[in-house]
Design a protein around this motif. Structure first.
Motif, PDB file in Angstrom:
ATOM      1  N   SER A  21       0.826  -1.218   0.000  1.00 20.84           N
ATOM      2  CA  SER A  21       0.000   0.000   0.000  1.00 20.84           C
ATOM      3  C   SER A  21       0.857   1.263   0.000  1.00 20.84           C
ATOM      4  O   SER A  21       0.568   2.228  -0.695  1.00 20.84           O
ATOM      5  CB  SER A  21      -0.889   0.033   1.244  1.00 20.84           C
ATOM      6  N   ARG A  42      -2.814   6.369  -7.125  1.00 27.38           N
ATOM      7  CA  ARG A  42      -4.037   6.587  -6.349  1.00 27.38           C
ATOM      8  C   ARG A  42      -4.852   7.727  -6.934  1.00 27.38           C
ATOM      9  O   ARG A  42      -4.303   8.746  -7.342  1.00 27.38           O
ATOM     10  CB  ARG A  42      -3.710   6.901  -4.886  1.00 27.38           C
ATOM     11  N   ARG A  43      -6.178   7.494  -6.957  1.00 27.93           N
ATOM     12  CA  ARG A  43      -7.092   8.566  -7.350  1.00 27.93           C
ATOM     13  C   ARG A  43      -7.104   9.629  -6.252  1.00 27.93           C
ATOM     14  O   ARG A  43      -6.577   9.410  -5.161  1.00 27.93           O
ATOM     15  CB  ARG A  43      -8.513   8.006  -7.514  1.00 27.93           C
ATOM     16  N   ASP A  45      -9.440  10.419  -4.343  1.00 26.69           N
ATOM     17  CA  ASP A  45     -10.105   9.949  -3.110  1.00 26.69           C
ATOM     18  C   ASP A  45      -9.270   8.902  -2.369  1.00 26.69           C
ATOM     19  O   ASP A  45      -9.721   8.327  -1.384  1.00 26.69           O
ATOM     20  CB  ASP A  45     -11.505   9.414  -3.423  1.00 26.69           C
ATOM     21  N   THR A  47      -8.273   5.912  -3.404  1.00 27.67           N
ATOM     22  CA  THR A  47      -8.346   4.518  -3.856  1.00 27.67           C
ATOM     23  C   THR A  47      -7.297   4.269  -4.936  1.00 27.67           C
ATOM     24  O   THR A  47      -6.996   5.140  -5.755  1.00 27.67           O
ATOM     25  CB  THR A  47      -9.746   4.170  -4.417  1.00 27.67           C
ATOM     26  N   ALA A  48      -6.733   3.087  -4.904  1.00 27.12           N
ATOM     27  CA  ALA A  48      -5.653   2.754  -5.837  1.00 27.12           C
ATOM     28  C   ALA A  48      -6.238   2.242  -7.156  1.00 27.12           C
ATOM     29  O   ALA A  48      -7.313   1.646  -7.186  1.00 27.12           O
ATOM     30  CB  ALA A  48      -4.740   1.712  -5.219  1.00 27.12           C
ATOM     31  N   ASP A  70      -8.017  12.917 -11.498  1.00 30.03           N
ATOM     32  CA  ASP A  70      -8.082  11.478 -11.775  1.00 30.03           C
ATOM     33  C   ASP A  70      -7.796  11.196 -13.243  1.00 30.03           C
ATOM     34  O   ASP A  70      -8.192  10.151 -13.766  1.00 30.03           O
ATOM     35  CB  ASP A  70      -9.453  10.927 -11.377  1.00 30.03           C
ATOM     36  N   VAL A 108      -7.552  -4.705  -5.412  1.00 31.37           N
ATOM     37  CA  VAL A 108      -8.177  -4.714  -4.090  1.00 31.37           C
ATOM     38  C   VAL A 108      -7.114  -4.430  -3.044  1.00 31.37           C
ATOM     39  O   VAL A 108      -6.053  -5.046  -3.051  1.00 31.37           O
ATOM     40  CB  VAL A 108      -8.818  -6.096  -3.797  1.00 31.37           C
ATOM     41  N   GLU A 109      -7.417  -3.472  -2.159  1.00 32.72           N
ATOM     42  CA  GLU A 109      -6.473  -3.179  -1.086  1.00 32.72           C
ATOM     43  C   GLU A 109      -6.935  -3.925   0.157  1.00 32.72           C
ATOM     44  O   GLU A 109      -8.049  -3.728   0.632  1.00 32.72           O
ATOM     45  CB  GLU A 109      -6.438  -1.661  -0.832  1.00 32.72           C
ATOM     46  N   LEU A 114      -1.709  -4.483  -2.086  1.00 28.65           N
ATOM     47  CA  LEU A 114      -2.621  -4.224  -3.207  1.00 28.65           C
ATOM     48  C   LEU A 114      -2.629  -5.491  -4.060  1.00 28.65           C
ATOM     49  O   LEU A 114      -1.595  -5.888  -4.598  1.00 28.65           O
ATOM     50  CB  LEU A 114      -2.139  -3.029  -4.034  1.00 28.65           C
TER      51      LEU A 114
END
Ligand code: FES
Ligand code: FE2
Length: 361
Positions: A21, A42-43, A45, A47-48, A70, A108-109, A114
């Motif tokens: 991560s 990462r975006r 927000d 999230t990866a 993004d 998925v984190e 990841l």
């Protein structure tokens, strides 16, 4: 690709660790996984995201582009992609054709990994990620049985991934390759008990009444002997979870069976290219295991584990050198301690065969 059938490289329909991560942030990062370039970021927000790392226009690496909000802009001629891989703009024209999009991989984190799915996205079921509560890694519940887990190491190994899987499936190597630190001569002489299912192979070994490994000797009284449990499970397609428990030998007159250490190690092996592999190592220890608690133990592990991992990496890279220089690659000879290697390879080959069969139907 050796040791698999011709044309078989790696399982694609499976979750692999793509990165820690903490490695992935707002800087674009390229990592080759199962033979494909992937760009990770990462975006806004947090999230990866993982996209194909090659611009479809002229194959410029997308990791050499620019991330704004993004949107990812290719650094060569400025084609813009969304974090979902869709092509949003092409500077020289009004239309952004859908076929100019790049592939977005399911990501998925979980815990501090990841996990990426390189195969058919329709099959990317998160339930196929090894159960983190069961393996002692859990984000929410206090870690299983009072354990604390930490990422320890990442290495890009210059050898094909199966050499590293073979290394972890045949721990008789501890007695020789790691003779100077974690090995004990008796490990190689103690045959492991191998069990398996469709998605896992487990090697269980109990070494009894043996001289402690070199690394432990300074902390132990002279002449003390240990019992040591080494119980590793290989989860399809690339995670090895190993429970290690040492105690004073049950035959000891003063402290029979007294616990010395109890840890879980995690080795994630992710195919990179045909001759590179991503190797992630993590560890979980008991908070109460060492005076000073888990933090002290991790400090000691970080100091000592590098030499051990370097030995495994050395073996892997040297074997890669041997087998690539020979055409055709030599066949290896199996011995009794190879039961888990044979099972592990068979499990991966069966998964690859099933993918080929799905693709053909
Ligand atoms: S190579 Fe990416 S826009 Fe041309
Ligand atoms: Fe090793």
């Amino acid at each position: 690709l050796y040791p698999f059938k011709d044309g078989a490289f790696a399982v694609r329909d499976g979750w692999y660790v793509a990165a820690w991560s903490h490695e992935v942030g707002r800087d674009l990062m390229e990592r080759w996984i199962v033979g494909e370039p992937v760009v990770l970021f990462r975006r806004q927000d947090g999230t990866a995201a993982a996209l194909s790392g090659r611009c479809p226009h002229r194959h410029y690496p997308l990791a050499a582009g620019v991330l704004k909000g993004d949107e990812l802009t290719c650094g060569y001629h400025g084609i813009v992609f969304g974090a979902d891989g869709r092509c949003l703009r092409v500077p020289s024209q009004d239309r952004a054709p859908a076929r100019y999009g790049v592939r977005a991989y399911p990501l998925v984190e979980r815990w501090k990994w990841l996990w990426i799915w390189m195969g058919d996205p329709a099959l990317a079921d998160e339930a196929l990620i090894p159960d983190h509560a069961a393996i002692g890694l859990d984000d929410t519940a206090p870690l299983g049985q009072g354990r604390v887990a930490e990422p320890i190491n990442y290495a890009l190994v210059k050898g094909r991934y199966q050499l590293l899987n073979d290394n972890l499936l045949d721990l008789s190597h501890l007695s020789y390759l790691h003779a100077g630190n974690i090995g004990m001569g008796e490990i190689a002489q103690t045959l492991d008990d191998v069990t398996f299912g469709e998605t896992w192979v487990r090697s269980h070994r109990l070494v009894k009444d043996a001289a402690p490994p070199k690394l432990r000797q300074p902390a132990l009284d002279d002449g003390v002997r240990l019992d040591r449990l080494i119980d590793f499970t290989f989860h399809l397609p690339g995670l090895h979870v190993g429970l290690e428990r040492s105690s004073i030998a049950i035959s000891d007159p003063d402290r029979p069976g007294e616990a010395i250490s109890d840890s879980i190690v995690y080795h994630a092996v992710t195919p990179g290219t045909a001759d590179t592999t991503h190797y992630f190592f993590a560890m979980a220890v008991h908070e109460t295991d060492t005076p000073g608690g888990a933090a002290r133990r991790f400090e000691a592990v970080r100091r000592s584990i590098g030499a051990v991992l370097d030995e495994d990496i050395f073996a892997t890279e040297q074997i890669e050198r041997m087998i690539t220089a020979l055409d055709p690659p030599p066949r290896d000879m199996m011995v009794r301690s190879d039961a888990a290697v044979v099972r592990g390879r068979a499990m991966l080959q069966a998964a690859m065969d099933a993918e080929t069969a799905r693709a053909a139907s």
